[in-house]
Structure formats: structure tokens, C-alpha cells
Motif scaffolding. Structure first.
Motif, PDB file in Angstrom:
ATOM      1  N   HIS A 333       0.095  -8.044   1.133  1.00 34.92           N
ATOM      2  CA  HIS A 333       1.114  -7.100   1.591  1.00 34.92           C
ATOM      3  C   HIS A 333       2.296  -7.045   0.623  1.00 34.92           C
ATOM      4  O   HIS A 333       2.920  -5.988   0.466  1.00 34.92           O
ATOM      5  CB  HIS A 333       1.556  -7.469   3.005  1.00 34.92           C
ATOM      6  N   ALA A 334       2.590  -8.152  -0.050  1.00 34.54           N
ATOM      7  CA  ALA A 334       3.639  -8.130  -1.070  1.00 34.54           C
ATOM      8  C   ALA A 334       3.234  -7.219  -2.224  1.00 34.54           C
ATOM      9  O   ALA A 334       4.054  -6.454  -2.763  1.00 34.54           O
ATOM     10  CB  ALA A 334       3.919  -9.541  -1.573  1.00 34.54           C
ATOM     11  N   ALA A 335       1.967  -7.286  -2.627  1.00 36.36           N
ATOM     12  CA  ALA A 335       1.478  -6.423  -3.708  1.00 36.36           C
ATOM     13  C   ALA A 335       1.515  -4.957  -3.290  1.00 36.36           C
ATOM     14  O   ALA A 335       1.919  -4.081  -4.068  1.00 36.36           O
ATOM     15  CB  ALA A 335       0.063  -6.824  -4.099  1.00 36.36           C
ATOM     16  N   LEU A 336       1.106  -4.665  -2.069  1.00 31.14           N
ATOM     17  CA  LEU A 336       1.104  -3.290  -1.581  1.00 31.14           C
ATOM     18  C   LEU A 336       2.528  -2.755  -1.441  1.00 31.14           C
ATOM     19  O   LEU A 336       2.801  -1.584  -1.765  1.00 31.14           O
ATOM     20  CB  LEU A 336       0.371  -3.206  -0.241  1.00 31.14           C
ATOM     21  N   ASP A 337       3.441  -3.592  -0.969  1.00 31.13           N
ATOM     22  CA  ASP A 337       4.850  -3.177  -0.881  1.00 31.13           C
ATOM     23  C   ASP A 337       5.417  -2.873  -2.264  1.00 31.13           C
ATOM     24  O   ASP A 337       6.202  -1.933  -2.439  1.00 31.13           O
ATOM     25  CB  ASP A 337       5.685  -4.271  -0.209  1.00 31.13           C
ATOM     26  N   PHE A 338       5.023  -3.661  -3.248  1.00 29.02           N
ATOM     27  CA  PHE A 338       5.476  -3.436  -4.618  1.00 29.02           C
ATOM     28  C   PHE A 338       4.974  -2.086  -5.139  1.00 29.02           C
ATOM     29  O   PHE A 338       5.731  -1.310  -5.740  1.00 29.02           O
ATOM     30  CB  PHE A 338       4.993  -4.575  -5.509  1.00 29.02           C
TER      31      PHE A 338
END
Length: 355
Positions: A333-338
């Protein structure tokens, strides 16, 4: 990719308890792979709970046979000279045969014993996929591999072999943008030759195979093209070099663009800062924007789509509670938020060029 252990009956060597446990694990494995919801996974745990016996293979007959084979191998090895003197036959074939039988039996028992925990891990992974709205790709992996290898320089790594070993499809819904994506596991192998010289000056050459893994997310990204932000170098990127004013960014990345103005417009201060923060969390981060409006975000982090349960089938109540909870994948989810952040800050800059 399915990793369930398809256990099989060992016939006369398998005790009734082990045969029943093998049959149970086969049933549970099929149910895990066929499950369409977490409720079905919880029902599978409930079936294991009703087994009514320890979820541990006894292997009593296999252990006895391994002991006998080991003793024969030891005896024929220790008394090889006496055997040859008595019967004029070398004992070496017997020693090797029974030693291999012993090793094979030990490997078989270890693998069977580990299958209980492996199956629990497989169930937990499938629960994670449900919790994070991911669908596992199996038959679609060759098509995904073909598309990624054709579109991105990232996958030119590996002078000996390269392969997409796992793939998952997902959908992200942000406040401003939504997108479909695939998460992949890329394994590649480099072949090299080593030459060693001993104390007498004799040289010996051997071939060495180095195995590596990369992970990442690929998706349609219409807001930038022909741009590479490279944290882990690879040859093949063509274009003009560009450096933003941030020294910290430039320590993390090298930028190559088909057009320097594309890089300048994309790497506005907010995007530069977002990339710097992402580089703190994702090792050897690369961002590659293809000419066909695609983005491949790649990195070395190996725990993005994975999880280690605290419980397994031997603690069925705790395992059911753990699986029943919503377990998110924070790095995913951190990667997708980025990526969503990149879209938000790039939208105004590139919309007119791509509409």
C-alpha cells in the motif's frame, strides 16, 4: 503460484495415522486453492480442527527402514576390505545405494513433516490476497512475462536466464486516481567464470551462477513517457541525462529521458521529494516510464506480498482468529500510495500532451 504440497500415500510403509493425515492435507490443499472467500478458508481450518489427532507425522516405519539402510551402509563401508576378501566383490555399490536410500528417506520424512506448516502458510497467503483485493496469476504468467520483457529495460537483467515467477492483479482506488496494476516477482541468473590458482601455480576454471530477485508493480501511466529514474543501474536506457537541483535525489537516482523537458516537467519539487522518501523504504528503487504509456516500479524488497502467520493448524483457534482479521500489506500500500502521488502531481503537467 501454488506451492501446496501434494502429499501421497506411502503404502505399506505408512501408518494408519499418517495415511489419514496425508488424506486430510490433500483435501485441505484442494479447498485452499479453490476457495473464493475467506469464509471458505476458515471452514478449511475448521475441518482440520475436527481431525481429532495430532497434526504430526509419526514416520515410525520410515524411521525404522532409514535406520536399517543406514546401518547397512555403515557396515559395508567400514568392512569393505573384509567383504572383498571374502566374496571378491566390491562393497562400494552397496554402500552408495543404501546411503542414498537413507538420505532419500530422511528427506522424504522432513518434507512431509514440513508440509503441515507449509500448507498453513499457503492458506494465510490466500487470506492476505483476499484482504488486499489481489488475484493470483497462474496461467496468465507467460503473457505477463512476455509483455513486461517487451516493454521495459528493467527485465534485461540476467545473462543466463530470466523469469517472472509470481504475479498478482489488483486495483487501487485513491482519492484522485484509480488504476489496475500487477505485482510481480522477477528472478534472474547471471553466469560468470571464476579462475583459481593453487599454491603450485595450477589454475582451475569453474562456472558460477548468481541468482537474484527483483519485485515490482506495473501499470498504465499516461502522464509521462520515455523516462527512467534509476536507483539500480542497468544498461539499455537511451536518452538525455537530467539532474534536478536536489543533491539527495541525485545520490539516490540517475535520470535518463527521451526529452530533457519531459524530465524537467515531471520532476517538480513535490515529485522529487516523494521519490526521495520512497527510496528510504524501497531498496534499489527504479521507475521506468515506457513509450507506450506504462510504468514499472521495481525494487529489491522481498516481503511486499508475503506474510508469516503467528499460528498454524496445530493452534487452530488462534489461526482462525488470525486469518479472520483484516491483514493488510503495508509495503504494497505504501508503493501504491507513492504511485498515486506521482499521478496527482503529474496530472496538470502532462494532461494536455496526452489527452
Amino acid at each position: 503460484m501454488s506451492t501446496s504440497d501434494q502429499t501421497q500415500s506411502g503404502g505399506m510403509l505408512t501408518t494408519p495415522h499418517d495415511q489419514k493425515l496425508t488424506a486430510l492435507l490433500q483435501q485441505i490443499s484442494h479447498k485452499i486453492e479453490a476457495a473464493q472467500s475467506k469464509d471458505e478458508l476458515l471452514a478449511a481450518i475448521g475441518q482440520v480442527k475436527e481431525f481429532g489427532g495430532p497434526l504430526k507425522f509419526k514416520h515410525s516405519r520410515h524411521k525404522l527402514l532409514a535406520l536399517i539402510c543406514g546401518l547397512i551402509a555403515a557396515v559395508t563401508g567400514l568392512f569393505a576390505d573384509e567383504i572383498y576378501a571374502q566374496w571378491y566383490h566390491s562393497a562400494t555399490p552397496f554402500t552408495i545405494f543404501f546411503a542414498l536410500c537413507t538420505v532419500g528417506l530422511l528427506f522424504y520424512m522432513r518434507r512431509k513433516s514440513a508440509s503441515v506448516h507449509s500448507l498453513a502458510k499457503r492458506l494465510y497467503l490466500r487470506a492476505l490476497l483476499f484482504d488486499n483485493q489481489l488475484r493470483e496469476l497462474t496461467s496468465g504468467l507467460p503473457l505477463l512475462e512476455s509483455r513486461l520483457f517487451a516493454d521495459y529495460v528493467e527485465f534485461r537483467r540476467g545473462n543466463y536466464s530470466r523469469k517472472i515467477t509470481e504475479g498478482y492483479e489488483g486495483h487501487y482506488q485513491g482519492e484522485t486516481h484509480a488504476f489496475d496494476y500487477v505485482f510481480y516477482h522477477f528472478h534472474y541468473v547471471d553466469q560468470r567464470t571464476e579462475t583459481e590458482t593453487d599454491s603450485k601455480g595450477n589454475t582451475k576454471t569453474r562456472t558460477v551462477y548468481d541468482h537474484y530477485d527483483r519485485y515490482g508493480i506495473a501499470l498504465d501511466f499516461r502522464l509521462a513517457r520515455q523516462l527512467a529514474i534509476i536507483g539500480k543501474a542497468i544498461g539499455g536506457f537511451k536518452g538525455e541525462r537530467y539532474k534536478p537541483s536536489s543533491n539527495r535525489f541525485n545520490r539516490f537516482f540517475k535520470v535518463v529521458a527521451g526529452d530533457e523537458m519531459v524530465a524537467a516537467r515531471f520532476l517538480q519539487p513535490a515529485v522529487v521529494l516523494a521519490c526521495e522518501e520512497a527510496a528510504d523504504h524501497f531498496k534499489a528503487l527504479n521507475l521506468e516510464f515506457s513509450g507506450d504509456a506504462g510504468l514499472c516500479m521495481s525494487f529489491d524488497n522481498n516481503k511486499v506480498v508475503s506474510g508469516e502467520p503467528q499460528y498454524d493448524f496445530n493452534s487452530s483457534d488462534g489461526f482462525m482468529r488470525e486469518v479472520g482479521e483484516e491483514n493488510l500489506l503495508p509495503e504494497l500500500h505504501a508503493a501504491l500510495d507513492f504511485i498515486h502521488t506521482l499521478m496527482v502531481f503529474s496530472d496538470n503537467n502532462f494532461r494536455k500532451d496526452n489527452e
